[in-house]
Structure formats: C-alpha cells, structure tokens
Design a protein around this motif. Structure first.
Motif, mmCIF file in Angstrom:
data_model
loop_
_atom_site.group_PDB
_atom_site.id
_atom_site.type_symbol
_atom_site.label_atom_id
_atom_site.label_comp_id
_atom_site.label_asym_id
_atom_site.label_seq_id
_atom_site.Cartn_x
_atom_site.Cartn_y
_atom_site.Cartn_z
ATOM 1 N N GLU A 160 0.823 -1.207 0.000
ATOM 2 C CA GLU A 160 0.000 0.000 0.000
ATOM 3 C C GLU A 160 0.860 1.261 0.000
ATOM 4 N N ALA A 161 1.944 1.231 0.762
ATOM 5 C CA ALA A 161 2.846 2.396 0.812
ATOM 6 C C ALA A 161 3.437 2.688 -0.559
ATOM 7 N N ASN A 162 3.782 1.639 -1.296
ATOM 8 C CA ASN A 162 4.335 1.816 -2.639
ATOM 9 C C ASN A 162 3.307 2.414 -3.599
ATOM 10 N N LYS A 163 2.069 1.961 -3.474
ATOM 11 C CA LYS A 163 1.006 2.497 -4.328
ATOM 12 C C LYS A 163 0.772 3.978 -4.026
ATOM 13 N N THR A 164 0.763 4.311 -2.746
ATOM 14 C CA THR A 164 0.547 5.696 -2.326
ATOM 15 C C THR A 164 1.695 6.595 -2.770
ATOM 16 N N LEU A 165 2.907 6.069 -2.708
ATOM 17 C CA LEU A 165 4.098 6.838 -3.078
ATOM 18 C C LEU A 165 4.076 7.251 -4.539
ATOM 19 N N GLY A 166 3.744 6.314 -5.407
ATOM 20 C CA GLY A 166 3.681 6.609 -6.827
ATOM 21 C C GLY A 166 5.042 6.875 -7.450
ATOM 22 N N LYS A 167 5.044 7.447 -8.647
ATOM 23 C CA LYS A 167 6.278 7.719 -9.373
ATOM 24 C C LYS A 167 6.931 8.996 -8.848
ATOM 25 N N PRO A 168 8.246 9.128 -9.029
ATOM 26 C CA PRO A 168 8.931 10.342 -8.569
ATOM 27 C C PRO A 168 8.404 11.580 -9.288
ATOM 28 N N ALA A 169 8.369 12.692 -8.568
ATOM 29 C CA ALA A 169 7.987 13.955 -9.191
ATOM 30 C C ALA A 169 9.121 14.416 -10.110
ATOM 31 N N LYS A 170 8.808 15.313 -11.017
ATOM 32 C CA LYS A 170 9.812 15.832 -11.934
ATOM 33 C C LYS A 170 10.943 16.481 -11.150
ATOM 34 N N GLY A 171 12.159 16.036 -11.421
ATOM 35 C CA GLY A 171 13.329 16.581 -10.727
ATOM 36 C C GLY A 171 13.638 15.916 -9.396
ATOM 37 N N GLU A 172 12.775 15.014 -8.955
ATOM 38 C CA GLU A 172 13.005 14.325 -7.680
ATOM 39 C C GLU A 172 14.143 13.324 -7.805
ATOM 40 N N LYS A 173 15.055 13.384 -6.860
ATOM 41 C CA LYS A 173 16.167 12.435 -6.825
ATOM 42 C C LYS A 173 15.910 11.447 -5.690
ATOM 43 N N ARG A 174 15.101 10.467 -5.979
ATOM 44 C CA ARG A 174 14.627 9.526 -4.976
ATOM 45 C C ARG A 174 15.733 8.555 -4.546
ATOM 46 N N VAL A 175 15.807 8.317 -3.236
ATOM 47 C CA VAL A 175 16.769 7.361 -2.674
ATOM 48 C C VAL A 175 16.003 6.341 -1.833
#
Length: 229
Positions: free
Chosen positions: A34-49
C-alpha cells in the motif's frame, strides 16, 4: 474407474498445493504494498533514494525518523529478512519506485541462518544480482558493509559470526571496487576495540545500532549519497 479417480486426486492435490503456495509470502511483498502504491512515481526533478535491508534498516527509521524525513529518503527495511528475501522483493520495493539511488544492506540474517544454513557464495550472489537488477534499470547502487555482530541472541549456536562477516565484507568490498560502486564501511567504524563484536556503546543488543550507532552510519553514508546523486 481407478484411473479417473487417480486423476481427480492428482488434480485436487495440485490445486491445494497451488493455493498454499499463493498464500505463502516468503518475501513479505504485502509489507509495503500500500505504501508503494501511495508513493507513486517520482515527481519531476526528484532524486529519490531507497534504503532496502533487514531490521537494521527498518530500525533506522524508527530510531532516527528525522534523518529520513529531512532528506526525503524511502525506507524499505523488513525485520528478520535475509538476502534471499530482499532480492525477491527488489523489483516491488526498489525498481518500481524508480529511485536514482538504492542503498543496500544485507547479510546479518543470512549469517544468523534465519532462512537456512549460511552459504556465503549464495549470499554474495544475491548481492550481485541486486546490483545487476539496479544497473539494468538505471538505478545507481551504494553497497554497505554488514555490521559487526559477535553473536545472535536468537541463534546462540553460531559462534563464528565475526569471521563470516569479515569474509563477506571483503568480498563485497572487492566487488564494489572492481565495478566502481560506492562502498560504505560501517564495520570498521562500529567494531569493538578488541575486534570481537559491535561496540557496546553503539548498539542495543550486539546486533542492532542505537541512536549513536545510526549517527555514525549517517555520517559515513550521507557523503556517499551526495556524491552519487
């Protein structure tokens, strides 16, 4: 008649085994579903770690939540897991989140034999497979050492943990150097003066870091993340 009865029995057994297999979630995929679904794809310019690992990773966000909140890091640690389980859920909990960087911690529960007898070659192979998957999906990897642990309270029969940890760390460190992957050495900074265990001042039970231990880990890891990004 007998052949038909035998056929029906085989079909019923097959269906039963299939249902049991589907109910059995070895990798605990549902933990972050559920957390992964809520998180979704990175926003533009987001440097996700994304951090992936076992209870040492899970305990990190529980002990020092501000570290993750301030840097917007994503924690995908599950207590008790071995590298086999982490590898199985790598696609769901790392690749599909589309991070720029994944921080991988592993090994403690393999050596503690949580899912079976320890086999260094297989554990090492699991780490390499995670690196291969990340590379294939354009995700940069930071490998971290297995932390010192003189013994495991839940597995007192294991008396050579430090020897196994040192050997696994050396193999992964060499692999990281050859493949130009950042390697963060928690072990050297957290081992006791006599080299037999984790520094008691930095841990709660000889395995899991306390706040001071995590503070040291953060000071070592943060520069590597900044450089990698």
């Amino acid at each position: 008649m007998r052949q038909r009865l035998l056929f029906l029995i085989i079909c019923l057994l097959s269906l039963t085994c299939s249902a049991v297999a589907q109910r059995h979630d070895f990798a605990n995929y549902k933990c972050f579903e559920e957390a992964n679904k809520t998180l979704g794809k990175p926003a533009k310019g987001e440097k996700r770690v994304v951090f992936i690992g076992n209870s040492i990773t899970e305990g990190w966000i529980k002990t020092r939540p501000l570290f993750f909140k301030e840097h917007n890091y994503i924690n995908r640690g599950i207590s008790g897991q071995t590298s086999y389980q982490i590898l199985l859920r790598f696609r769901e909990d790392v690749i599909k989140l589309m991070p720029k960087v994944v921080v991988i911690n592993y090994g403690t529960n393999d050596i503690a034999e949580n899912t079976g007898a320890y086999n260094e070659e297989l554990t090492y192979g699991n780490v390499i497979s995670m690196c291969d998957l990340a590379k294939a999906n354009k995700i940069k990897v930071i490998l971290t050492s297995c932390l010192p642990a003189g013994r495991f309270k839940w597995r007192p029969s294991i008396t050579d943990a430090m020897t196994k940890i040192r050997h696994l760390n050396e193999r992964v460190k060499t692999y990281a150097k050859v493949h130009k992957i950042p390697y963060v050495d928690y072990f050297s900074a957290m081992v006791s003066e006599d080299g037999t265990c984790q520094n008691p001042a930095l841990c709660k039970d000889g395995v899991h870091p306390n706040s001071k231990g995590y503070d040291i880990m953060e000071s070592l890891l943060q520069p590597a993340i900044k450089k990698t990004l």
